[in-house]
Design an enzyme around this catalytic site. Structure first.
Site, mmCIF file in Angstrom:
data_model
loop_
_atom_site.group_PDB
_atom_site.id
_atom_site.type_symbol
_atom_site.label_atom_id
_atom_site.label_comp_id
_atom_site.label_asym_id
_atom_site.label_seq_id
_atom_site.Cartn_x
_atom_site.Cartn_y
_atom_site.Cartn_z
ATOM 1 N N GLY A 255 15.288 -28.219 -79.708
ATOM 2 C CA GLY A 255 15.375 -27.024 -80.565
ATOM 3 C C GLY A 255 16.449 -26.033 -80.179
ATOM 4 O O GLY A 255 16.582 -25.003 -80.835
ATOM 5 N N HIS B 10 16.267 -37.810 -84.998
ATOM 6 C CA HIS B 10 15.715 -38.258 -83.714
ATOM 7 C C HIS B 10 15.503 -39.767 -83.703
ATOM 8 O O HIS B 10 15.043 -40.334 -84.695
ATOM 9 C CB HIS B 10 14.384 -37.546 -83.451
ATOM 10 C CG HIS B 10 14.524 -36.059 -83.461
ATOM 11 N ND1 HIS B 10 14.295 -35.308 -84.596
ATOM 12 C CD2 HIS B 10 14.906 -35.199 -82.490
ATOM 13 C CE1 HIS B 10 14.520 -34.029 -84.310
ATOM 14 N NE2 HIS B 10 14.900 -33.930 -83.045
ATOM 15 N N ASP C 167 12.560 -39.445 -88.602
ATOM 16 C CA ASP C 167 13.449 -38.582 -89.404
ATOM 17 C C ASP C 167 14.889 -39.041 -89.174
ATOM 18 O O ASP C 167 15.116 -40.022 -88.480
ATOM 19 C CB ASP C 167 13.251 -37.100 -89.042
ATOM 20 C CG ASP C 167 13.592 -36.785 -87.592
ATOM 21 O OD1 ASP C 167 14.472 -37.464 -87.026
ATOM 22 O OD2 ASP C 167 12.988 -35.868 -87.019
ATOM 23 N N SER D 97 17.220 -31.562 -78.457
ATOM 24 C CA SER D 97 16.208 -32.630 -78.463
ATOM 25 C C SER D 97 16.799 -34.030 -78.465
ATOM 26 O O SER D 97 16.163 -34.975 -77.991
ATOM 27 C CB SER D 97 15.310 -32.491 -79.697
ATOM 28 O OG SER D 97 16.089 -32.614 -80.876
ATOM 29 N N ASN E 118 21.547 -27.846 -83.853
ATOM 30 C CA ASN E 118 20.809 -26.615 -84.198
ATOM 31 C C ASN E 118 21.717 -25.405 -84.326
ATOM 32 O O ASN E 118 21.233 -24.270 -84.335
ATOM 33 C CB ASN E 118 19.746 -26.346 -83.122
ATOM 34 C CG ASN E 118 18.773 -27.502 -82.992
ATOM 35 O OD1 ASN E 118 18.231 -27.978 -83.987
ATOM 36 N ND2 ASN E 118 18.561 -27.978 -81.771
#
Ligand SMILES: *[C@@H]1O[C@H](CO)[C@@H](O)[C@H](O)[C@H]1NC(C)=O
Length: 263
Positions: A69, A224, A221, A38, A101
């Protein structure tokens, strides 16, 4: 009689008067493919990846295949590296950037399908959920890179972007293990592969920006960024390429000038 320049422009193999080979005309423009998560994928608002901004700074087409993801493992298992391989033509460039991830334990009963097996070699794990054989980050990335190089493409293994290193107001210098793993992957693949420490480039940019301006790029967050942040993160990648931060990459001849200076 054709002039030498006409012969060269036609891309024919010619030999100079001295018997030394004459440089061939530059081949057709390569395409740059992006494989990542992402933080690189097309997004919007507070979840904008940097990949779509790269084309502002390069003279060649960019095809952004990053998907939110994903890890090196799930990108492999979903056939997404294989899809890029089918599209590649000789001399195309693939940027591989994973890490966000890839952590966690595949052995757990709640294995999320993304965690890689710990280690950097041929270690294998079994998914605690599905029994799937799980490989290391390096095995997934190096397998993909070797497949691309075998097709005549060039690979840039890029380290993951940092999270907001000024979260809470003070600078956190910690480097996730996948940064070193990415450098090792490029080294292990050897010819045809190179490395960009995108993490380091962005971290250095954040140090220059300071806490308030860095925090403003992370409205939602700590992973991102907004669109302004994505553009900045793309610029840091381009500057790293222009400076050969961790070695020369095949993207360098295709940077638009002036090259951004953000760190
Ligand atoms: C990349 O190069 C920079 C500048 O020399 C260095 O600080 C950084 O540690 C290198 N990255 C890796 C992963 O070796």
């Amino acid at each position: 009689m054709l002039s030498w320049s006409t012969v060269i422009a036609a891309g024919l193999a010619v030999t100079g008067t001295q018997g030394t080979p004459v440089e061939l005309a530059e081949r057709a423009t390569p395409t740059v493919y992006l494989a990542g998560d992402s933080t690189m994928a097309k997004g919007s608002g507070a979840y904008t990846g940097w990949g779509d901004y790269l084309s502002k700074y390069v003279t060649v087409p960019v095809v952004n295949k990053a998907i939110g993801g994903r890890s090196a493992r799930s990108y492999t298992n979903e056939g997404r590296f294989a899809e890029i391989e089918r599209l590649l033509k000789r001399d195309d460039i693939v940027v591989i950037e994973f890490g966000h991830n890839d952590g966690g334990s595949p052995n757990s009963a709640s294995d999320n399908g993304r965690s890689d097996c710990p280690g950097t070699g041929n270690e294998v794990c079994k998914s605690g959920k599905t029994g799937e054989t799980v490989y290391t980050f390096n095995r997934y990335v190096e397998t993909a890179a070797r497949m691309f190089v075998a097709k005549g493409a060039r690979v840039i293994v890029s380290s993951q972007t940092p999270n907001n290193l000024f979260e809470g107001g003070t600078f956190n210098p910690g480097v996730p293990r996948f940064v070193g793993y990415a450098a090792l992957a490029a080294k292990n693949v050897g010819n045809g592969a190179s490395f960009v420490d995108h993490f380091r480039a962005v971290a250095n940019m954040f140090l220059k920006l300071g806490s308030a301006r860095t925090n403003a790029l992370y409205p939602s967050d700590h992973t991102h960024t907004n669109a302004a942040g994505a553009d900045q993160v793309a610029q840091a990648f381009v500057q790293a390429v222009s400076r050969d931060l961790n070695g020369t990459t095949p993207l360098k001849p295709y940077l638009r000038s002036p090259v951004p200076v953000v760190f």
